[in-house]
Design a protein around this motif. Structure first.
Motif, PDB file in Angstrom:
ATOM      1  N   MET A 131       0.845  -1.192   0.000  1.00  0.00           N
ATOM      2  CA  MET A 131       0.000   0.000   0.000  1.00  0.00           C
ATOM      3  C   MET A 131       0.885   1.249   0.000  1.00  0.00           C
ATOM      4  N   PRO A 132       0.653   2.172  -0.930  1.00  0.00           N
ATOM      5  CA  PRO A 132       1.487   3.378  -0.984  1.00  0.00           C
ATOM      6  C   PRO A 132       1.216   4.351   0.154  1.00  0.00           C
ATOM      7  N   GLY A 133       0.077   4.218   0.779  1.00  0.00           N
ATOM      8  CA  GLY A 133      -0.293   5.092   1.874  1.00  0.00           C
ATOM      9  C   GLY A 133      -1.585   4.593   2.488  1.00  0.00           C
ATOM     10  N   VAL A 134      -2.091   5.315   3.480  1.00  0.00           N
ATOM     11  CA  VAL A 134      -3.304   4.873   4.163  1.00  0.00           C
ATOM     12  C   VAL A 134      -4.446   5.837   3.851  1.00  0.00           C
ATOM     13  N   PRO A 135      -5.558   5.311   3.340  1.00  0.00           N
ATOM     14  CA  PRO A 135      -6.714   6.165   3.080  1.00  0.00           C
ATOM     15  C   PRO A 135      -7.394   6.570   4.376  1.00  0.00           C
ATOM     16  N   ARG A 136      -8.233   7.585   4.298  1.00  0.00           N
ATOM     17  CA  ARG A 136      -8.925   8.098   5.471  1.00  0.00           C
ATOM     18  C   ARG A 136     -10.196   7.277   5.708  1.00  0.00           C
ATOM     19  N   ILE A 137      -9.966   6.003   6.089  1.00  0.00           N
ATOM     20  CA  ILE A 137     -11.051   5.065   6.329  1.00  0.00           C
ATOM     21  C   ILE A 137     -11.061   4.695   7.799  1.00  0.00           C
TER      22      ILE A 137
END
Length: 346
Positions: free
Chosen positions: A210-216
């Motif tokens: 994963m390139p980053g973490v979504p705002r989930i």
């Protein structure tokens, strides 16, 4: 005499843990597999935590067909209907029909056989406000509106399947009782890396995919705690005819990433820490990765569920999200389900 309990979908993540815990508690268990030859996979998984010798048998039955269900419920006292034929919307556009019809096949067979109680695994998404922008805390009295055109197919399917189950029991249930359990995001240890279920998110974070973490935001519930509430709902007189939310602590994915980085040290070095802007997730869902369309409506969602009812009637208390996530990660690493560079291994 020990009761015979049928668990549907024994090769699944949650169902496998249900089978194992039932055996540990002294029950005789039957579980369904979709096709012959899949029995050994269940035995191998369950044997890591419980001894199935002489107390576990199998029935071949697929939720998409009528064949096999009469034999599956023969002599059964209680049913845990955990299996679901749901897939990813992009590859299975009609999720409603298999989810609803599969549930009705199980209920028809169970009521005809005089099963005492069926516990169905639904989803917290079937008891959520239609608007993802909604905030606050909701309970089991809320039903997701299946006619809302903004619902993703998964939410609509889970809601309609549970609605169909309650309608069937009202009209045809007879002596058979129904209870439904509505979990949040299910994490925790795996019995085998082949049935990782929803913990694939943790595996992707550990591997650096994963390139980053979504705002989930996720309401993390441990699979072991989820099994506990299923088994309590299966036997408690107070559970008959009730819905039970089984969500855990609400955490943002950024917090989940922090649990992994801090708890695993060098082994968590590949876990992303950079937040992904909402617009970047939406662009990726539109042009690069259609599977992301399932999560875009939940970006920034803060609605939460209360489990007060499960606590009051069943004495249920889920463990902290950090413990669940770290146990999940340790299990994935121990099973070799995540490749960690040699320099980061203990």
């Amino acid at each position: 005499m020990p009761e015979l309990v049928l668990v549907t979908g024994g090769t699944g993540y949650i169902a496998g843990w249900c089978v194992a815990e039932l055996l540990r508690r002294g029950h005789d268990v039957r579980t369904t597999v979709r096709a012959p030859g899949r029995e050994q996979a269940v035995l191998d998984a369950v044997s890591t935590v419980a001894d199935p010798a002489g107390r576990l048998d199998f029935a071949v039955a697929d939720l998409t067909a009528d064949a096999g269900w009469e034999a599956a419920v023969k002599g059964v006292d209680r049913v845990l209907h955990v299996a679901s034929p749901l897939g990813v919307s992009a590859t299975a556009p009609d999720l409603v029909t298999p989810a609803r019809d599969g549930t009705l096949r199980v209920l028809r067979a169970a009521t005809a056989a005089g099963v005492r109680r069926v516990v169905m695994t639904s989803a917290a998404n079937a008891a959520s406000p239609s608007s993802y922008a909604s905030e606050g805390v909701t309970d089991e009295t809320l039903w997701t509106d299946p006619e809302d055109p903004t619902l993703i197919p998964y939410r609509r399917a889970k809601t309609l399947a549970e609605l169909a189950a309650w309608e069937f029991i009202r009209e045809h249930g007879g002596a058979t009782e129904l209870t439904t359990v509505l979990p949040g995001a299910v994490f925790g240890p795996v019995l085998t890396p082949d049935t990782a279920g929803s913990v694939g998110i943790v595996a992707r974070m550990l591997s650096g995919a994963m390139p980053g973490v979504p705002r989930i935001g996720l309401e993390v519930v441990d699979v072991r705690d989820l099994v506990d509430v299923h088994l309590a709902a299966m036997t408690s007189p107070a559970a008959a005819g009730e819905r039970f939310l089984a969500t855990g602590e609400f955490v943002w994915m950024a917090e989940l990433a922090r649990f992994l980085r801090e708890g695993l040290g060098e082994r968590g070095r590949q876990v992303p820490t950079r937040g992904l802007p909402d617009f970047a997730v939406r662009l990726a869902a539109r042009f690069r990765d259609p599977s992301l369309r399932e999560i875009t409506p939940a970006l920034g969602r803060r609605n939460r569920h209360t489990t007060e009812k499960a606590a009051r009637l069943l004495g249920w208390r889920p463990r902290p999200a950090r413990e669940t996530v770290l146990d999940c990660a340790e299990s994935l690493l121990a099973h070799g389900a995540v490749r960690v560079p040699a320099a980061q291994r203990p």
